[in-house]
Write an enzyme that holds these catalytic residues in place. Sequence first.
Site, mmCIF file in Angstrom:
data_model
loop_
_atom_site.group_PDB
_atom_site.id
_atom_site.type_symbol
_atom_site.label_atom_id
_atom_site.label_comp_id
_atom_site.label_asym_id
_atom_site.label_seq_id
_atom_site.Cartn_x
_atom_site.Cartn_y
_atom_site.Cartn_z
ATOM 1 N N ASN A 1 0.905 -1.167 0.000
ATOM 2 C CA ASN A 1 0.000 0.000 0.000
ATOM 3 C C ASN A 1 0.934 1.204 0.000
ATOM 4 O O ASN A 1 1.778 1.324 0.906
ATOM 5 C CB ASN A 1 -0.822 -0.079 1.277
ATOM 6 N N CYS B 1 -5.644 5.541 8.519
ATOM 7 C CA CYS B 1 -4.930 4.674 7.567
ATOM 8 C C CYS B 1 -3.923 3.841 8.349
ATOM 9 O O CYS B 1 -3.020 4.405 8.978
ATOM 10 C CB CYS B 1 -4.223 5.528 6.514
ATOM 11 N N GLY B 2 -4.096 2.533 8.326
ATOM 12 C CA GLY B 2 -3.259 1.658 9.161
ATOM 13 C C GLY B 2 -1.857 1.491 8.588
ATOM 14 O O GLY B 2 -0.859 1.720 9.291
ATOM 15 N N ASN C 1 -12.460 4.603 10.162
ATOM 16 C CA ASN C 1 -12.983 4.705 8.798
ATOM 17 C C ASN C 1 -13.895 3.502 8.553
ATOM 18 O O ASN C 1 -13.799 2.492 9.222
ATOM 19 C CB ASN C 1 -11.821 4.778 7.793
ATOM 20 N N HIS D 1 -15.795 0.179 7.081
ATOM 21 C CA HIS D 1 -15.423 -1.077 6.396
ATOM 22 C C HIS D 1 -16.617 -2.003 6.295
ATOM 23 O O HIS D 1 -17.406 -2.113 7.250
ATOM 24 C CB HIS D 1 -14.300 -1.781 7.168
ATOM 25 N N GLU E 1 -10.555 -0.320 -1.822
ATOM 26 C CA GLU E 1 -10.564 0.802 -0.879
ATOM 27 C C GLU E 1 -11.415 1.988 -1.365
ATOM 28 O O GLU E 1 -11.395 2.326 -2.562
ATOM 29 C CB GLU E 1 -9.137 1.328 -0.632
ATOM 30 N N ARG E 2 -12.110 2.601 -0.424
ATOM 31 C CA ARG E 2 -12.800 3.868 -0.692
ATOM 32 C C ARG E 2 -11.754 4.858 -1.210
ATOM 33 O O ARG E 2 -10.697 4.999 -0.614
ATOM 34 C CB ARG E 2 -13.433 4.375 0.595
ATOM 35 N N CYS F 1 -4.531 -3.236 2.934
ATOM 36 C CA CYS F 1 -5.250 -2.162 3.639
ATOM 37 C C CYS F 1 -5.158 -2.483 5.132
ATOM 38 O O CYS F 1 -5.692 -3.503 5.573
ATOM 39 C CB CYS F 1 -6.707 -2.119 3.180
ATOM 40 N N THR G 1 -6.280 -0.827 7.990
ATOM 41 C CA THR G 1 -7.547 -0.759 8.729
ATOM 42 C C THR G 1 -8.498 -1.831 8.224
ATOM 43 O O THR G 1 -9.296 -2.378 8.986
ATOM 44 C CB THR G 1 -8.217 0.630 8.578
ATOM 45 N N GLY G 2 -8.365 -2.182 6.934
ATOM 46 C CA GLY G 2 -9.199 -3.254 6.375
ATOM 47 C C GLY G 2 -8.860 -4.598 6.994
ATOM 48 O O GLY G 2 -9.744 -5.416 7.287
HETATM 49 N N1 LIG Z 1 -9.120 4.144 1.747
HETATM 50 C C1 LIG Z 1 -9.250 4.360 3.204
HETATM 51 C C2 LIG Z 1 -8.046 5.194 3.721
HETATM 52 C C3 LIG Z 1 -6.739 4.418 3.648
HETATM 53 C C4 LIG Z 1 -6.804 3.155 4.476
HETATM 54 C C5 LIG Z 1 -5.787 2.081 4.132
HETATM 55 N N2 LIG Z 1 -4.819 2.398 3.113
HETATM 56 C C6 LIG Z 1 -5.141 1.515 5.386
HETATM 57 O O1 LIG Z 1 -3.982 1.059 5.339
HETATM 58 O O2 LIG Z 1 -5.840 1.488 6.433
HETATM 59 C C7 LIG Z 1 -10.548 5.112 3.491
HETATM 60 O O3 LIG Z 1 -11.038 5.796 2.592
HETATM 61 O O4 LIG Z 1 -11.033 4.994 4.623
#
Ligand SMILES: N[C@H](CCC[C@H](N)C(=O)O)C(=O)O
Length: 283
Positions: free
Chosen positions: A13, A75-76, A166, A168, A217-218, A226, A228-229
Amino acid sequence: MKLRFTKMQGAGNDFVVLDATRQPLTLTPEQYRRLADRRFGVGADQILIVGPAPAPDVDFSYRIVNADGGEVEQCGNGARCFAKFVRDQGLSEKSAIRVSTHSGVIEPRLQPDGRVTVNMGAPVFEPARIPFDAAGLAAQPQGDHAQWPVEVAGQTVPLAVASMGNPHAVLRVDDVDRAPVHELGPKLESHTRFPRRVNVGFLQVVSRSQVRLRVYERGAGETLACGTGACAAVVLGIRLGWLDPWVEVETRGGRLGIEWQGAGHPVWMTGPAVTVFEGEIEI
Ligand SMILES: N[C@H](CCC[C@H](N)C(=O)O)C(=O)O
């Protein structure tokens, strides 16, 4: 304007990291989009803006902008790269760094082996706080918690939903390599039941301590990982009775370790943080 940046990646990422600790830095959404553009700019999934501490009990602030130019809460993978960035730039000598984000304070810790462990805070499951519009839906209870039957692309899919600051949504699949990431990902990302859109995870359970995950991802599309994902997918898998408290998450860009001891506990994420190159761009 000439802009110095550092290109970094965490499990594939990738990020453009900007240092706004010495002077304020506000770019327009179009300038962020250009920075993130893989042909007209540097290229990244997100832009990370590192700022000064907004309060005495934190060391820095850290803002996240998706490739589409929209600012988001958390963002994690970026949090791990942030920690490596401030250490490498001599902005902090600490190994545990407290940083404020739009969704609260998180605390990345640099490990001796170069990986970074982050206390990502506690997950949130109440639909209104994700936000997820559950009106008219009967949660399908499984284990002690629910999946929601959401209509999308002419079918009903069982979605588990959570916020890590954020939003999910997670869909269990038999094989991530054959998951409908590009068919369902965009449709769910902008689905009306997610007023602030949503990150869409496709989760394959390999064992109670090992999963494979792809995330649409959004604001960025499918990324190689991701953070946080991975946190959201693991806590939802634990709540649905599929997973144990410590899980290895295999993503297309690398491995993340996630630990969650249950309600009231924070989620701990461990993974890589790598500097790819430094540069300067006229933006
Ligand atoms: N696309 C995510 C932000 C980046 C999260 C992701 N890159 C991670 O590592 O958590 C959102 O719109 O909430």
